[in-house]
Each structure stands twice: as structure tokens, then as C-alpha cells.
Scaffold this active site. Structure first.
Site, PDB file in Angstrom:
ATOM      1  N   ARG A 174       0.888  -1.176   0.000  1.00  0.00           N
ATOM      2  CA  ARG A 174       0.000   0.000   0.000  1.00  0.00           C
ATOM      3  C   ARG A 174       0.914   1.210   0.000  1.00  0.00           C
ATOM      4  O   ARG A 174       1.673   1.421   0.961  1.00  0.00           O
ATOM      5  CB  ARG A 174      -0.914  -0.014   1.226  1.00  0.00           C
ATOM      6  CG  ARG A 174      -1.676   1.266   1.411  1.00  0.00           C
ATOM      7  CD  ARG A 174      -2.804   1.155   2.412  1.00  0.00           C
ATOM      8  NE  ARG A 174      -3.918   0.403   1.868  1.00  0.00           N
ATOM      9  CZ  ARG A 174      -5.139   0.386   2.399  1.00  0.00           C
ATOM     10  NH1 ARG A 174      -5.403   1.075   3.493  1.00  0.00           N
ATOM     11  NH2 ARG A 174      -6.107  -0.322   1.845  1.00  0.00           N
ATOM     12  N   HIS A 213      -7.302   1.830  -6.178  1.00  0.00           N
ATOM     13  CA  HIS A 213      -7.459   1.068  -4.934  1.00  0.00           C
ATOM     14  C   HIS A 213      -7.239  -0.355  -5.316  1.00  0.00           C
ATOM     15  O   HIS A 213      -7.379  -0.730  -6.451  1.00  0.00           O
ATOM     16  CB  HIS A 213      -8.853   1.215  -4.343  1.00  0.00           C
ATOM     17  CG  HIS A 213      -8.946   0.590  -2.983  1.00  0.00           C
ATOM     18  ND1 HIS A 213      -8.307  -0.568  -2.676  1.00  0.00           N
ATOM     19  CD2 HIS A 213      -9.553   0.977  -1.874  1.00  0.00           C
ATOM     20  CE1 HIS A 213      -8.556  -0.878  -1.418  1.00  0.00           C
ATOM     21  NE2 HIS A 213      -9.318   0.062  -0.916  1.00  0.00           N
ATOM     22  N   GLN A 262      -9.934  -4.813  -3.590  1.00  0.00           N
ATOM     23  CA  GLN A 262     -11.229  -4.334  -3.089  1.00  0.00           C
ATOM     24  C   GLN A 262     -12.322  -4.641  -4.114  1.00  0.00           C
ATOM     25  O   GLN A 262     -13.359  -5.209  -3.785  1.00  0.00           O
ATOM     26  CB  GLN A 262     -11.172  -2.819  -2.835  1.00  0.00           C
ATOM     27  CG  GLN A 262     -12.506  -2.223  -2.394  1.00  0.00           C
ATOM     28  CD  GLN A 262     -12.902  -2.664  -1.011  1.00  0.00           C
ATOM     29  OE1 GLN A 262     -12.122  -2.561  -0.066  1.00  0.00           O
ATOM     30  NE2 GLN A 262     -14.121  -3.188  -0.859  1.00  0.00           N
ATOM     31  N   ASP A 314     -17.449   6.344  -1.484  1.00  0.00           N
ATOM     32  CA  ASP A 314     -16.219   6.206  -0.686  1.00  0.00           C
ATOM     33  C   ASP A 314     -15.999   7.545   0.015  1.00  0.00           C
ATOM     34  O   ASP A 314     -16.636   8.552  -0.326  1.00  0.00           O
ATOM     35  CB  ASP A 314     -15.046   5.854  -1.629  1.00  0.00           C
ATOM     36  CG  ASP A 314     -13.739   5.598  -0.878  1.00  0.00           C
ATOM     37  OD1 ASP A 314     -13.789   5.345   0.346  1.00  0.00           O
ATOM     38  OD2 ASP A 314     -12.672   5.657  -1.514  1.00  0.00           O
ATOM     39  N   CYS A 346     -16.485   0.906   0.361  1.00  0.00           N
ATOM     40  CA  CYS A 346     -15.307   0.068   0.650  1.00  0.00           C
ATOM     41  C   CYS A 346     -14.838   0.217   2.094  1.00  0.00           C
ATOM     42  O   CYS A 346     -14.075  -0.625   2.568  1.00  0.00           O
ATOM     43  CB  CYS A 346     -14.178   0.400  -0.321  1.00  0.00           C
ATOM     44  SG  CYS A 346     -13.613   2.092  -0.202  1.00  0.00           S
ATOM     45  N   ARG A 395     -13.238  -9.465   1.397  1.00  0.00           N
ATOM     46  CA  ARG A 395     -11.822  -9.154   1.164  1.00  0.00           C
ATOM     47  C   ARG A 395     -10.971 -10.373   1.521  1.00  0.00           C
ATOM     48  O   ARG A 395     -10.040 -10.740   0.821  1.00  0.00           O
ATOM     49  CB  ARG A 395     -11.377  -7.965   2.039  1.00  0.00           C
ATOM     50  CG  ARG A 395     -11.965  -6.624   1.670  1.00  0.00           C
ATOM     51  CD  ARG A 395     -11.448  -6.084   0.362  1.00  0.00           C
ATOM     52  NE  ARG A 395      -9.996  -5.928   0.330  1.00  0.00           N
ATOM     53  CZ  ARG A 395      -9.341  -4.857   0.756  1.00  0.00           C
ATOM     54  NH1 ARG A 395     -10.013  -3.828   1.244  1.00  0.00           N
ATOM     55  NH2 ARG A 395      -8.026  -4.768   0.666  1.00  0.00           N
TER      56      ARG A 395
END
Ligand code: CP
Ligand code: NVA
Length: 310
Positions: A104, A131, A135, A223, A263, A292
Site C-alpha cells: 500500500r 485502490h 477491493q 467512498d 469500501c 476481502r
């Protein structure tokens, strides 16, 4: 299957379908308490330049479920990366120890460079541009559980045209879903994901107002308005995004059984979604978060061990 999973377009339709099918199988195995140690003795390095709850815990628990091990690595505190060691050097060294790396990062270029030099699969755990494909992979699994075939379904994105939105735009080339985008002119999806001449089949991202975008939509998605790294623009973003909240009124403009997705993490009330909608019967945010775990396990088994035994 490509070595890395940096974008949804690293998969073709068949690979996507079979990863989702594996994820559903893994979900059943876990719920039945049946061992599924398909990555016994394998290790995953997890580099987090930014905060995370879901991504960190789901990858870590996922590796443990699969009989493997995950290492949490925080560059500023725990790694020489924070003291100037080069990405290409770190990538080559880590690849000598672990079987895959999840990153990340603030910049998508960091993940691309890491993948270029690491001789093991690299997974995008979120960047400024996309992302994690993980996701949207989990979200596609969640929608498949509800709808079966996704072809022809309409998903309306309402809010910031951010990294998650960009991944949804890419997904339409694989799922055949229509993606309708309602984002303010100052925060368009295309602005962050323009890849001229790639011919990637993206469609449906003409900007619309929220009421128009959600009309007849089967799925509404939003989001947070201030993503990690955008904190200094908070005031301007809140101003630009006024009117882009998913609330009960907007929900009535969609198909009567429309599902609501986010998300997470969410800022409820006053920002992208109301408390009432998030807690309401059409919200499937907790299923998304759970999936996930299953979707990433399926992805890791595919990348590291070539897939689940039949
Ligand atoms: N959705 C998601 O990636 O959440 P985290 O930031 O908590 O990992
Ligand atoms: N768009 C958000 C997603 C968080 C999971 C961010 O980048 O911060």
C-alpha cells in the site's frame, strides 16, 4: 496469469471468474472449519506506507488460514526504505525471503517499480491511482453472490472520482457492468486514470448528476471524500462534494432493490453516506468487508501456487 496484480486489467475474464469461484469455495471451507492450507510454509511481505484496518487484517488472517505467514512492514519505522534505501534494492532483497509482497503506497509508481524488480508476485494494496484491485475483486464476488451474472447490471458511483472509482471503471471491461459516474467537475475519475491509447475497453464514465447516475441503478457505491494523502484539500473537497451524499432520498431514485456499497472506512452523516442508509436493509458493506478475506486468499493461492487443487 501475470506475475503481479497491480490492476484489475492484469486479469482476463476467465481468470476473474475462476478467482471468484475459488473465493466462494474458500469461504465455504472456512465456514465449515475445513483446513485449506494451500500456502503452507509460504510467506507474504506486507508493506504499508499508509494506514489500514481491512487490508492488513484480511491479508494477515488470510495467510494464516492458508498455513502461511504474513509480515507487517511499516517503511518509516521498520524498514531501511524510510532511511533512503532504494525501492529496487528492497524489492530484490525481499524477493529472496518471501513468496509474495503486498504494498500500500502513496504513489502507484512505487508499486510498479517494486514489481519490476521483485522476482515474486506483487499485489497492489492501494495507491493514489487504483485502490487495490483486491477491493473491487471482493466487491465483484459480493455482487456475484447476490446477482449471479453481473453482465448488464448498472453500478452508480456517487462522490469523489478517486482510486476506488478508477478500479470500478476498469472492471467494466471484465464484467460487462455499466458504470455511471456522478462526481463533481473538480474531482473527476478520468483525471487520475487517463491512459491514452491503452484500448482497455473502459466505458460509462461520462459525468452525470447524482439523480441521473442512480436512475435504474442496481448498485450504488461511494467512498470517503478525503482519501489518504488528500487531507490538505479537505475544505475544498467538502465544498465540491456537497450534494453527492447517498441518502434515503437518493436511494429512492435507484432500482427498488438496489444495493448500497462502500469500501470503508466511512464518514457517515454530513459526508458521503448517511447513517440511515449505511445501517439500512439495502446496505451490504459488511459482506464486502468480509469478502476481502476470501477473495484475497483465492488471489494469493493463484499467484503463489498456481491455483487451488480441483
Ligand atoms: N477498504 C480498505 O482497504 O480498508 P482499509 O484502509 O482499512 O484497509
Ligand atoms: N479512497 C480511499 C480508500 C480507503 C480504503 C483512500 O485512498 O484513502
Amino acid at each position: 496469469m501475470k506475475k503481479d496484480f497491480l490492476s484489475l486489467l492484469d486479469l482476463d475474464e476467465c481468470e476473474l471468474e475462476s478467482i471468484v469461484a475459488d473465493a466462494v469455495r474458500l469461504k465455504r471451507l472456512k465456514s465449515a472449519g475445513t483446513a485449506h492450507e494451500y500456502l503452507k510454509g509460504r510467506s507474504l511481505g506486507m508493506i504499508f506506507e499508509k494506514a489500514s484496518t481491512r487490508t492488513r487484517v484480511s491479508f494477515e488472517v488470510g495467510m494464516s488460514d492458508l498455513g502461511g505467514h504474513a509480515l507487517f512492514l511499516n517503511p518509516p519505522q521498520d524498514m531501511q526504505l524510510g532511511r533512503g534505501e532504494e525501492i529496487r534494492d528492497t524489492a530484490r532483497v525481499l524477493a529472496r525471503y518471501v513468496d509474495a509482497v503486498m504494498i500500500r503506497a502513496y504513489s502507484h509508481a512505487t508499486i510498479e517499480e517494486f514489481a519490476r524488480y521483485a522476482n515474486v508476485p506483487v499485489v497492489n494494496g492501494l495507491s493514489d491511482r487504483l485502490h487495490p484491485p483486491c477491493q473491487v475483486l471482493a466487491d465483484i464476488m459480493t455482487l456475484s453472490e447476490r446477482f449471479g451474472d453481473l453482465h448488464g447490471l448498472k453500478l452508480a458511483w456517487v462522490g469523489d472520482g478517486n482510486n476506488v472509482c478508477n478500479s470500478w471503471i476498469l472492471s467494466s471491461a471484465l464484467t460487462g457492468m455499466e458504470i455511471a459516474i456522478a462526481s463533481p467537475p473538480a474531482l473527476p475519475a478520468e483525471g487520475r486514470d487517463r491512459r491514452p491509447g491503452t484500448g482497455d475497453g473502459r466505458k460509462g464514465h461520462r459525468r452525470r448528476d447524482p439523480d441521473e447516475a442512480v436512475r435504474d441503478a442496481d448498485v450504488l457505491y461511494t467512498d470517503i471524500w478525503v482519501s489518504m494523502g488528500d487531507e490538505q484539500e479537505r475544505a475544498e473537497r467538502l465544498q465540491a462534494l456537497k450534494g453527492y451524499t447517498i441518502d434515503s432520498r437518493l436511494l429512492t431514485q435507484a432500482s427498488p432493490d438496489a444495493l448500497v456499497m462502500h469500501c470503508l472506512p466511512a464518514h457517515r452523516g454530513g459526508e458521503e453516506i448517511t447513517d440511515e442508509v449505511m445501517e439500512g436493509p439495502q446496505s451490504i458493506v459488511w459482506d464486502q468487508a468480509e469478502n476481502r478475506l476470501h477473495a484475497q486468499k483465492a488471489l494469493l493461492v493463484r499467484l503463489v501456487a498456481g491455483g487451488m487443487p480441483a
